[in-house]
Design a protein around this motif. Structure first.
Motif, PDB file in Angstrom:
ATOM      1  N   PRO A  96       8.941   7.768  -8.024  1.00 33.46           N
ATOM      2  CA  PRO A  96       7.654   7.700  -8.739  1.00 33.46           C
ATOM      3  C   PRO A  96       7.506   6.428  -9.560  1.00 33.46           C
ATOM      4  O   PRO A  96       6.422   5.827  -9.621  1.00 33.46           O
ATOM      5  CB  PRO A  96       7.670   8.949  -9.623  1.00 33.46           C
ATOM      6  N   ARG A  97       8.584   5.992 -10.209  1.00 30.21           N
ATOM      7  CA  ARG A  97       8.545   4.746 -10.987  1.00 30.21           C
ATOM      8  C   ARG A  97       8.393   3.531 -10.076  1.00 30.21           C
ATOM      9  O   ARG A  97       7.695   2.569 -10.407  1.00 30.21           O
ATOM     10  CB  ARG A  97       9.821   4.623 -11.821  1.00 30.21           C
ATOM     11  N   ILE A  98       9.083   3.583  -8.919  1.00 32.72           N
ATOM     12  CA  ILE A  98       8.946   2.493  -7.957  1.00 32.72           C
ATOM     13  C   ILE A  98       7.499   2.380  -7.491  1.00 32.72           C
ATOM     14  O   ILE A  98       6.915   1.285  -7.458  1.00 32.72           O
ATOM     15  CB  ILE A  98       9.878   2.731  -6.750  1.00 32.72           C
ATOM     16  N   ARG A  99       6.912   3.504  -7.127  1.00 32.47           N
ATOM     17  CA  ARG A  99       5.532   3.493  -6.645  1.00 32.47           C
ATOM     18  C   ARG A  99       4.586   2.952  -7.715  1.00 32.47           C
ATOM     19  O   ARG A  99       3.688   2.143  -7.432  1.00 32.47           O
ATOM     20  CB  ARG A  99       5.103   4.903  -6.228  1.00 32.47           C
ATOM     21  N   SER A 138      11.500  12.830  -1.113  1.00 28.53           N
ATOM     22  CA  SER A 138      10.257  13.029  -1.857  1.00 28.53           C
ATOM     23  C   SER A 138       9.930  11.804  -2.688  1.00 28.53           C
ATOM     24  O   SER A 138      10.812  11.141  -3.242  1.00 28.53           O
ATOM     25  CB  SER A 138      10.385  14.252  -2.767  1.00 28.53           C
ATOM     26  N   THR A 139       8.648  11.514  -2.780  1.00 29.24           N
ATOM     27  CA  THR A 139       8.187  10.437  -3.681  1.00 29.24           C
ATOM     28  C   THR A 139       7.539  10.994  -4.932  1.00 29.24           C
ATOM     29  O   THR A 139       6.868  10.287  -5.661  1.00 29.24           O
ATOM     30  CB  THR A 139       7.181   9.526  -2.957  1.00 29.24           C
ATOM     31  N   THR A 140       7.742  12.291  -5.171  1.00 24.33           N
ATOM     32  CA  THR A 140       7.128  12.918  -6.348  1.00 24.33           C
ATOM     33  C   THR A 140       8.197  13.593  -7.191  1.00 24.33           C
ATOM     34  O   THR A 140       8.054  14.722  -7.625  1.00 24.33           O
ATOM     35  CB  THR A 140       6.080  13.965  -5.932  1.00 24.33           C
ATOM     36  N   GLY A 141       9.292  12.860  -7.398  1.00 19.20           N
ATOM     37  CA  GLY A 141      10.403  13.444  -8.133  1.00 19.20           C
ATOM     38  C   GLY A 141      10.155  13.494  -9.632  1.00 19.20           C
ATOM     39  O   GLY A 141       9.035  13.369 -10.116  1.00 19.20           O
ATOM     40  N   SER A 142      11.219  13.643 -10.397  1.00 19.77           N
ATOM     41  CA  SER A 142      11.112  13.790 -11.844  1.00 19.77           C
ATOM     42  C   SER A 142      10.769  12.465 -12.499  1.00 19.77           C
ATOM     43  O   SER A 142      10.726  11.425 -11.857  1.00 19.77           O
ATOM     44  CB  SER A 142      12.448  14.307 -12.399  1.00 19.77           C
ATOM     45  N   ASP A 143      10.562  12.523 -13.815  1.00 17.36           N
ATOM     46  CA  ASP A 143      10.241  11.310 -14.579  1.00 17.36           C
ATOM     47  C   ASP A 143      11.505  10.683 -15.163  1.00 17.36           C
ATOM     48  O   ASP A 143      11.473   9.980 -16.138  1.00 17.36           O
ATOM     49  CB  ASP A 143       9.268  11.669 -15.704  1.00 17.36           C
ATOM     50  N   SER A 144      12.634  10.954 -14.512  1.00 19.37           N
ATOM     51  CA  SER A 144      13.928  10.507 -15.018  1.00 19.37           C
ATOM     52  C   SER A 144      14.135   9.026 -14.742  1.00 19.37           C
ATOM     53  O   SER A 144      13.606   8.479 -13.787  1.00 19.37           O
ATOM     54  CB  SER A 144      15.038  11.313 -14.340  1.00 19.37           C
ATOM     55  N   PHE A 145      14.975   8.397 -15.558  1.00 19.40           N
ATOM     56  CA  PHE A 145      15.385   7.028 -15.301  1.00 19.40           C
ATOM     57  C   PHE A 145      16.596   6.982 -14.367  1.00 19.40           C
ATOM     58  O   PHE A 145      17.079   5.928 -14.040  1.00 19.40           O
ATOM     59  CB  PHE A 145      15.743   6.297 -16.602  1.00 19.40           C
ATOM     60  N   GLY A 146      17.129   8.103 -13.938  1.00 16.13           N
ATOM     61  CA  GLY A 146      18.181   8.134 -12.935  1.00 16.13           C
ATOM     62  C   GLY A 146      19.571   8.161 -13.500  1.00 16.13           C
ATOM     63  O   GLY A 146      19.899   7.996 -14.599  1.00 16.13           O
ATOM     64  N   VAL A 169       0.804  -1.224   0.000  1.00 13.57           N
ATOM     65  CA  VAL A 169       0.000   0.000   0.000  1.00 13.57           C
ATOM     66  C   VAL A 169       0.837   1.275   0.000  1.00 13.57           C
ATOM     67  O   VAL A 169       0.319   2.356  -0.288  1.00 13.57           O
ATOM     68  CB  VAL A 169      -0.981   0.023   1.197  1.00 13.57           C
ATOM     69  N   ASP A 170       2.142   1.174   0.324  1.00 12.46           N
ATOM     70  CA  ASP A 170       2.947   2.398   0.341  1.00 12.46           C
ATOM     71  C   ASP A 170       4.421   2.029   0.305  1.00 12.46           C
ATOM     72  O   ASP A 170       4.809   0.902   0.643  1.00 12.46           O
ATOM     73  CB  ASP A 170       2.647   3.223   1.602  1.00 12.46           C
ATOM     74  N   VAL A 171       5.236   3.000  -0.101  1.00  9.85           N
ATOM     75  CA  VAL A 171       6.694   2.861  -0.057  1.00  9.85           C
ATOM     76  C   VAL A 171       7.276   4.216   0.309  1.00  9.85           C
ATOM     77  O   VAL A 171       6.813   5.257  -0.176  1.00  9.85           O
ATOM     78  CB  VAL A 171       7.256   2.347  -1.409  1.00  9.85           C
ATOM     79  N   ARG A 172       8.263   4.219   1.195  1.00 11.65           N
ATOM     80  CA  ARG A 172       8.868   5.458   1.679  1.00 11.65           C
ATOM     81  C   ARG A 172      10.375   5.320   1.739  1.00 11.65           C
ATOM     82  O   ARG A 172      10.904   4.208   1.823  1.00 11.65           O
ATOM     83  CB  ARG A 172       8.322   5.805   3.074  1.00 11.65           C
ATOM     84  N   ALA A 173      11.050   6.465   1.726  1.00 12.83           N
ATOM     85  CA  ALA A 173      12.516   6.490   1.806  1.00 12.83           C
ATOM     86  C   ALA A 173      12.945   7.618   2.726  1.00 12.83           C
ATOM     87  O   ALA A 173      12.453   8.745   2.612  1.00 12.83           O
ATOM     88  CB  ALA A 173      13.125   6.670   0.418  1.00 12.83           C
ATOM     89  N   THR A 174      13.901   7.314   3.616  1.00 14.10           N
ATOM     90  CA  THR A 174      14.388   8.275   4.602  1.00 14.10           C
ATOM     91  C   THR A 174      15.902   8.333   4.539  1.00 14.10           C
ATOM     92  O   THR A 174      16.579   7.297   4.646  1.00 14.10           O
ATOM     93  CB  THR A 174      13.964   7.860   6.031  1.00 14.10           C
ATOM     94  N   LEU A 175      16.442   9.526   4.358  1.00 18.68           N
ATOM     95  CA  LEU A 175      17.889   9.719   4.375  1.00 18.68           C
ATOM     96  C   LEU A 175      18.358   9.826   5.818  1.00 18.68           C
ATOM     97  O   LEU A 175      17.840  10.633   6.589  1.00 18.68           O
ATOM     98  CB  LEU A 175      18.265  10.982   3.602  1.00 18.68           C
ATOM     99  N   LEU A 176      19.346   8.997   6.182  1.00 17.50           N
ATOM    100  CA  LEU A 176      19.904   9.013   7.528  1.00 17.50           C
ATOM    101  C   LEU A 176      21.200   9.817   7.564  1.00 17.50           C
ATOM    102  O   LEU A 176      21.879   9.981   6.548  1.00 17.50           O
ATOM    103  CB  LEU A 176      20.157   7.584   8.016  1.00 17.50           C
ATOM    104  N   LYS A 177      21.549  10.288   8.748  1.00 17.31           N
ATOM    105  CA  LYS A 177      22.781  11.059   8.914  1.00 17.31           C
ATOM    106  C   LYS A 177      23.998  10.166   8.707  1.00 17.31           C
ATOM    107  O   LYS A 177      23.945   8.954   8.921  1.00 17.31           O
ATOM    108  CB  LYS A 177      22.807  11.675  10.310  1.00 17.31           C
ATOM    109  N   PRO A 178      25.130  10.744   8.296  1.00 10.16           N
ATOM    110  CA  PRO A 178      26.328   9.936   8.041  1.00 10.16           C
ATOM    111  C   PRO A 178      26.851   9.232   9.293  1.00 10.16           C
ATOM    112  O   PRO A 178      26.625   9.674  10.423  1.00 10.16           O
ATOM    113  CB  PRO A 178      27.338  10.969   7.537  1.00 10.16           C
ATOM    114  N   THR A 179      27.567   8.152   9.057  1.00  6.97           N
ATOM    115  CA  THR A 179      28.210   7.413  10.138  1.00  6.97           C
ATOM    116  C   THR A 179      29.316   8.242  10.774  1.00  6.97           C
ATOM    117  O   THR A 179      29.905   9.131  10.135  1.00  6.97           O
ATOM    118  CB  THR A 179      28.847   6.127   9.596  1.00  6.97           C
ATOM    119  N   GLU A 180      29.617   7.936  12.018  1.00  6.60           N
ATOM    120  CA  GLU A 180      30.795   8.538  12.664  1.00  6.60           C
ATOM    121  C   GLU A 180      32.070   7.920  12.115  1.00  6.60           C
ATOM    122  O   GLU A 180      33.091   8.587  11.992  1.00  6.60           O
ATOM    123  CB  GLU A 180      30.706   8.355  14.177  1.00  6.60           C
TER     124      GLU A 180
END
Length: 370
Positions: free
Chosen positions: A61-64, A362-370, A4-15
């Motif tokens: 967006p493509r993943i979703r 964001s899950t509403t990025g461009s229509d790019s293939f990356g 029903v959903d997919v999300r992505a979270t950027l985490l802070k860098p490692t020490e």
């Protein structure tokens, strides 16, 4: 059961600063946590340091489009659709595949390796180092790892043949025959340097010799494999998926194949790679260096096949266990036991993830293939 959903979270860098040869710049690494959410309320998770934030926002967006409202069990169809739409496997698609498998396991209340078909319930581990500036630091870490239970130890050395020969001799002398030793110069040598080091590693009875020259140099690897009795393992930097494996197998260019599941297609692709290697009588020893959940994804495939001997664990222990409640650990017998919790079997710590969160992607990025 639908996704029903997919999300992505950027985490802070490692020490921890990560560096693997003399000429590599050291860097701290920031992981992305992917969540694939099922209608039963379960979440499948994967954290990877190989996906870039911009790439992730472009591709979400493509993943979703590919996975929302799909049955979670359609993992092969989803994987094929994603690699087709995205032109080739990449770190984002691979992480999504791993998260989907985690969700499948949680939905059924079973560890993934049992759903794949268990071959065993524990696996021998080897400690895998970062780069150090002095030989003594490698020796000190070897003793530390041995005290933890490891009986196999892989060094990411200086990447300079004469210096790496001196390092290999010193560590072998220090640990004697109490540990199997491996060397991984990360493709640093030319062909002559690789032969020079390999002859010494044979003399020192090393367990394997990893990525001595460029993985793309199939002829060079073939020559090394024929000239040295020491097992040669390579191929992990070839990240374009299964289509690029056959030349290594047909030419017997390596004795075992390394692959990075977190950019070559996830668990779905790794189990195919393992079967392909088995058909050629070649070991499949995938790289499992990465976050806890990346280690776990590789570990489940290893537990479900017979042509793999070892699981790779980053040392010093714990340096990549960011945001986790539990992690893979070696026991006194040198093995890592299979997880008993469902899915990947290792749980994120939501409070710690909140503390580590840099931003939601964001899950509403461009229509790019990356």
């Amino acid at each position: 059961m639908k996704i029903v959903d997919v999300r992505a979270t950027l985490l802070k860098p490692t020490e921890q600063v990560f560096k693997y040869t003399d000429d590599w710049p050291g860097r701290r690494v920031a992981s992305i946590l992917f969540r694939v959410i099922g209608e039963d309320g379960n979440e499948g998770h994967c954290t990877t340091w190989l996906a870039a934030p911009g790439q992730t926002e472009d591709l979400m967006p493509r993943i979703r489009e590919a996975i929302i409202d799909r049955d979670v069990h359609d993992v092969e169809a989803i994987n094929y659709q994603l690699t087709d739409r995205l032109r080739a496997p990449n770190a984002v698609q691979s992480a999504i595949d791993i998260a989907i498998w985690d969700l499948i396991g949680k939905h059924h209340g079973q560890p993934i390796y049992k759903l794949l078909g268990a071959a065993r319930h524990e696996l021998r581990a080897y400690a895998s180092t970062v780069w150090y500036p002095t030989i003594q630091e490698y020796i000190d870490l070897a003793f530390e790892c041995r005290n933890e239970g490891f009986n196999a130890y892989k060094m990411h050395p200086f990447g300079v043949p004469d210096k790496d020969i001196a390092l290999s001799r010193a560590v072998r002398e220090a640990v004697g025959d109490t540990m199997d030793l491996m060397l991984d110069p990360v493709n640093a040598y030319d062909r002559l340097g690789a032969i020079k080091v390999g002859r010494v590693l044979e003399e020192l009875d090393f367990y394997w010799y990893e990525a001595p020259i460029a993985d793309a140099d199939i002829q060079g690897l073939t020559d090394l494999t024929r000239k040295l009795d020491l097992p040669i393992t390579a191929v992990e930097s070839i990240n374009n998926g299964l289509l690029h494996y056959p030349p290594y197998l047909v030419n017997h260019a390596v004795d075992s194949v390394r692959s990075v599941g977190d950019w070559m297609g996830g668990i779905t692709a790794m189990r195919k790679a393992a079967a392909l290697c088995e058909a050629f009588g070649v070991k499949y020893e995938p790289h499992s260096y990465g976050t806890t959940l990346i280690q776990a994804a590789h570990f489940h495939v290893m537990l479900a096949i017979n042509n793999c001997d070892l699981v790779e664990l980053p040392v010093p222990t714990g340096i990549l266990d960011q945001g986790m409640k539990n992690a893979l650990r070696v026991e006194e017998n040198g093995n890592v036991p299979a997880p008993t919790l469902p899915g990947l079997g290792y749980e994120i710590d939501e409070d710690e993830i909140d503390r580590l969160t840099d931003r939601e992607l964001s899950t509403t990025g461009s229509d790019s293939f990356g």
